[in-house]
Design a protein around this motif. Sequence first.
Motif, PDB file in Angstrom:
ATOM      1  N   MET A  31      -3.462   8.788  12.011  1.00  0.00           N
ATOM      2  CA  MET A  31      -4.060   8.835  11.196  1.00  0.00           C
ATOM      3  C   MET A  31      -4.084   9.714  10.075  1.00  0.00           C
ATOM      4  O   MET A  31      -4.487   9.215   9.152  1.00  0.00           O
ATOM      5  N   THR A  32      -3.887  10.849  11.344  1.00  0.00           N
ATOM      6  CA  THR A  32      -4.553  12.253  10.542  1.00  0.00           C
ATOM      7  C   THR A  32      -2.881  12.324   9.532  1.00  0.00           C
ATOM      8  O   THR A  32      -2.677  12.755   8.806  1.00  0.00           O
ATOM      9  N   ALA A  33      -1.536  11.142  10.296  1.00  0.00           N
ATOM     10  CA  ALA A  33      -0.578  11.534   8.995  1.00  0.00           C
ATOM     11  C   ALA A  33      -0.704  10.591   8.346  1.00  0.00           C
ATOM     12  O   ALA A  33      -0.221  11.409   6.862  1.00  0.00           O
ATOM     13  N   VAL A  34      -1.616   9.921   8.264  1.00  0.00           N
ATOM     14  CA  VAL A  34      -1.441   8.897   6.991  1.00  0.00           C
ATOM     15  C   VAL A  34      -2.014   9.581   6.055  1.00  0.00           C
ATOM     16  O   VAL A  34      -1.678   9.609   4.765  1.00  0.00           O
ATOM     17  N   CYS A  35      -3.482  10.146   6.431  1.00  0.00           N
ATOM     18  CA  CYS A  35      -4.078  10.625   5.315  1.00  0.00           C
ATOM     19  C   CYS A  35      -3.114  11.744   4.532  1.00  0.00           C
ATOM     20  O   CYS A  35      -3.483  12.615   3.422  1.00  0.00           O
ATOM     21  N   VAL A  36      -2.720  12.401   5.239  1.00  0.00           N
ATOM     22  CA  VAL A  36      -1.745  13.979   4.549  1.00  0.00           C
ATOM     23  C   VAL A  36      -0.841  12.966   3.865  1.00  0.00           C
ATOM     24  O   VAL A  36      -0.429  13.099   2.748  1.00  0.00           O
ATOM     25  N   ALA A  37       0.028  11.541   3.900  1.00  0.00           N
ATOM     26  CA  ALA A  37       1.198  11.308   3.429  1.00  0.00           C
ATOM     27  C   ALA A  37       0.531  10.672   1.921  1.00  0.00           C
ATOM     28  O   ALA A  37       0.754  10.860   0.271  1.00  0.00           O
ATOM     29  N   VAL A  38      -0.699   9.919   1.999  1.00  0.00           N
ATOM     30  CA  VAL A  38      -1.656   9.512   0.642  1.00  0.00           C
ATOM     31  C   VAL A  38      -1.984  10.121  -0.033  1.00  0.00           C
ATOM     32  O   VAL A  38      -1.556  10.511  -1.604  1.00  0.00           O
ATOM     33  N   CYS A  39      -2.522  12.286   0.499  1.00  0.00           N
ATOM     34  CA  CYS A  39      -2.298  12.883  -0.554  1.00  0.00           C
ATOM     35  C   CYS A  39      -1.275  13.961  -1.601  1.00  0.00           C
ATOM     36  O   CYS A  39      -1.022  14.227  -2.515  1.00  0.00           O
ATOM     37  N   MET A  40       0.181  13.646  -0.395  1.00  0.00           N
ATOM     38  CA  MET A  40       0.982  13.990  -0.963  1.00  0.00           C
ATOM     39  C   MET A  40       1.811  13.576  -1.800  1.00  0.00           C
ATOM     40  O   MET A  40       1.995  13.739  -3.403  1.00  0.00           O
ATOM     41  N   ALA A  41       2.086  11.231  -1.781  1.00  0.00           N
ATOM     42  CA  ALA A  41       2.351  11.192  -2.692  1.00  0.00           C
ATOM     43  C   ALA A  41       1.541  11.028  -4.181  1.00  0.00           C
ATOM     44  O   ALA A  41       1.708  10.786  -5.273  1.00  0.00           O
ATOM     45  N   ILE A  42      -0.047  11.160  -3.931  1.00  0.00           N
ATOM     46  CA  ILE A  42      -0.770  11.049  -5.312  1.00  0.00           C
ATOM     47  C   ILE A  42      -0.456  11.860  -6.017  1.00  0.00           C
ATOM     48  O   ILE A  42      -0.386  12.371  -6.972  1.00  0.00           O
ATOM     49  N   GLU A  43      -0.735  13.645  -5.339  1.00  0.00           N
ATOM     50  CA  GLU A  43      -0.058  14.578  -6.111  1.00  0.00           C
ATOM     51  C   GLU A  43       1.021  14.341  -6.799  1.00  0.00           C
ATOM     52  O   GLU A  43       1.129  15.692  -7.829  1.00  0.00           O
ATOM     53  N   LYS A  44       2.193  14.216  -6.092  1.00  0.00           N
ATOM     54  CA  LYS A  44       3.702  14.093  -6.256  1.00  0.00           C
ATOM     55  C   LYS A  44       3.626  13.096  -7.945  1.00  0.00           C
ATOM     56  O   LYS A  44       4.070  14.013  -8.418  1.00  0.00           O
ATOM     57  N   LEU A  45       2.568  12.125  -7.671  1.00  0.00           N
ATOM     58  CA  LEU A  45       2.409  11.294  -8.813  1.00  0.00           C
ATOM     59  C   LEU A  45       1.595  11.174 -10.317  1.00  0.00           C
ATOM     60  O   LEU A  45       1.715  11.203 -11.150  1.00  0.00           O
ATOM     61  N   TYR A  46       0.631  12.261  -9.817  1.00  0.00           N
ATOM     62  CA  TYR A  46      -0.024  12.863 -10.848  1.00  0.00           C
ATOM     63  C   TYR A  46      -0.352  13.732 -10.787  1.00  0.00           C
ATOM     64  O   TYR A  46      -1.468  15.136  -9.425  1.00  0.00           O
ATOM     65  N   LYS A  47       0.368  14.933 -11.375  1.00  0.00           N
ATOM     66  CA  LYS A  47       0.176  16.108 -11.819  1.00  0.00           C
ATOM     67  C   LYS A  47      -1.143  16.902 -11.686  1.00  0.00           C
ATOM     68  O   LYS A  47      -1.670  17.974 -10.727  1.00  0.00           O
ATOM     69  N   ASP A  48      -2.232  16.181 -12.090  1.00  0.00           N
ATOM     70  CA  ASP A  48      -3.471  16.686 -12.297  1.00  0.00           C
ATOM     71  C   ASP A  48      -4.501  17.122 -11.385  1.00  0.00           C
ATOM     72  O   ASP A  48      -5.589  17.169 -11.856  1.00  0.00           O
ATOM     73  N   LEU A  49      -3.699  15.933 -10.758  1.00  0.00           N
ATOM     74  CA  LEU A  49      -5.111  15.475  -9.540  1.00  0.00           C
ATOM     75  C   LEU A  49      -4.495  16.353  -7.729  1.00  0.00           C
ATOM     76  O   LEU A  49      -3.828  16.303  -7.564  1.00  0.00           O
ATOM     77  N   THR A  50      -6.223  17.328  -7.087  1.00  0.00           N
ATOM     78  CA  THR A  50      -6.100  17.779  -6.009  1.00  0.00           C
ATOM     79  C   THR A  50      -6.339  16.536  -5.122  1.00  0.00           C
ATOM     80  O   THR A  50      -8.148  17.477  -4.782  1.00  0.00           O
ATOM     81  N   PRO A  51      -6.170  15.643  -4.497  1.00  0.00           N
ATOM     82  CA  PRO A  51      -7.031  15.033  -2.897  1.00  0.00           C
ATOM     83  C   PRO A  51      -7.856  15.847  -1.626  1.00  0.00           C
ATOM     84  O   PRO A  51      -6.062  16.581  -1.268  1.00  0.00           O
ATOM     85  N   GLY A  52      -8.269  15.681  -1.147  1.00  0.00           N
ATOM     86  CA  GLY A  52      -9.007  16.012  -0.375  1.00  0.00           C
ATOM     87  C   GLY A  52      -8.874  15.447   0.879  1.00  0.00           C
ATOM     88  O   GLY A  52      -9.378  14.065   0.137  1.00  0.00           O
ATOM     89  N   ILE A  53      -9.697  15.571   2.544  1.00  0.00           N
ATOM     90  CA  ILE A  53      -9.542  14.252   3.290  1.00  0.00           C
ATOM     91  C   ILE A  53     -10.996  15.079   3.551  1.00  0.00           C
ATOM     92  O   ILE A  53     -10.902  16.177   4.078  1.00  0.00           O
ATOM     93  N   LYS A  54     -12.007  13.831   3.358  1.00  0.00           N
ATOM     94  CA  LYS A  54     -13.059  13.944   4.657  1.00  0.00           C
ATOM     95  C   LYS A  54     -12.398  13.133   6.285  1.00  0.00           C
ATOM     96  O   LYS A  54     -12.070  12.406   6.436  1.00  0.00           O
ATOM     97  N   TRP A  55     -12.414  13.897   7.064  1.00  0.00           N
ATOM     98  CA  TRP A  55     -12.102  13.142   8.501  1.00  0.00           C
ATOM     99  C   TRP A  55     -12.599  12.126   8.776  1.00  0.00           C
ATOM    100  O   TRP A  55     -14.024  12.126   8.768  1.00  0.00           O
TER     101      TRP A  55
END
Length: 333
Positions: free
Chosen positions: A159-183
């Motif tokens: 689950m933690t791995a999926v969260c990181v994958a989602v954040c990295m994908a968003i950050e790669k495609l949306y240069k202006d966004l920095t997603p954070g994770i709530k455990w």
Amino acid sequence: MQEKRTNVKDQVLYVLESRKGEDVSGRRMADMIGVSRTAIWKAVRSLQEMGYVIEAGTNRGYCLSVYNDILSESGIRANFDDECKDLPIHIYDSLESTNKTAMQLALEDTPSGTIVIADAQTSGRGRIKRSFFSPKGAGVYFSILIRPNFQKGKPTLIMTAVCVAVCMAIEKLYKDLTPGIKWINDVFINGKKICGILTDGLVNFETGEVDFLIIGIGINFKNPVSGFPAELERIATSLGAVSPDSMVSRNELIAEIVNQLKKIIADIHDKDFLAEYRKRSLLFNKRIIIRRKDKTIRATALDIDNAGGLLVRLDDGRTQLIYNTEVSIQAAQ
Ligand code: BTN
């Protein structure tokens, strides 16, 4: 070209999606696919009838508008890394829940890596028996079936791995966004939830091994036409709302999440991604409320351990590791 793409329309769409926003000549496509220019023209017309905005002109060929956002297998495959090109994809207009359909497929021996996507869900599910608001066309709703070869207990790590994958994908495609994770697995942008992840699965209790996991990912892609329901308005946002100038499509986003996830899962035992997870954690040093079946406990979040558990300091000074429990950030007094 991909061998599986048998019909000309899908092949044309694959080429146009691969070069979205660019002119591609009819002759070039005809040569690539091995059909006549008339067959290409017919396929383009049929795609236009389906709603694709494809500009055409003599001497310039065909150009798929960057604003197209129709879910398609070709659109996803056009954005896959080579490592993902054989993953089976099932796309539906509407499902009760992609996790439910993926679960049925898993029980029918569908291969690991199968992706189930819906344009809308009628009974989208969230964690702890909540529902997940899934209006047509406004979100990315998909599930991935994974047949891992590890013991029970590791799903938290996945689950933690999926969260990181989602954040990295968003950050790669949306240069202006920095997603954070709530455990453990909520993705936030600008203090509001943008993505939730729900993991189902089947564990063989004799061996303790996980037979399969269904990872369901729900992303608020754009604000729903009639807005978020009142209970979500204050706490949820969408990628479209936080990045209004973006031209990213749902196909690109799904493909990039799968690309990132495939890479992370290939090296999951190295646990390198946990550094990325910790970096993005919104909980550290925050006062949190841990909700258990019959009680709520107050604590301070300290760290994430190497299995994806949350290390907390209880108010009596003891430290404890928690897994798979709902936590929320305590409002400032
Ligand atoms: C949560 O925020 O509590 C988790 C939400 C998970 C939603 C996704 S959408 C795709 C998949 N299918 C479902 O029914 N739920 C997950």
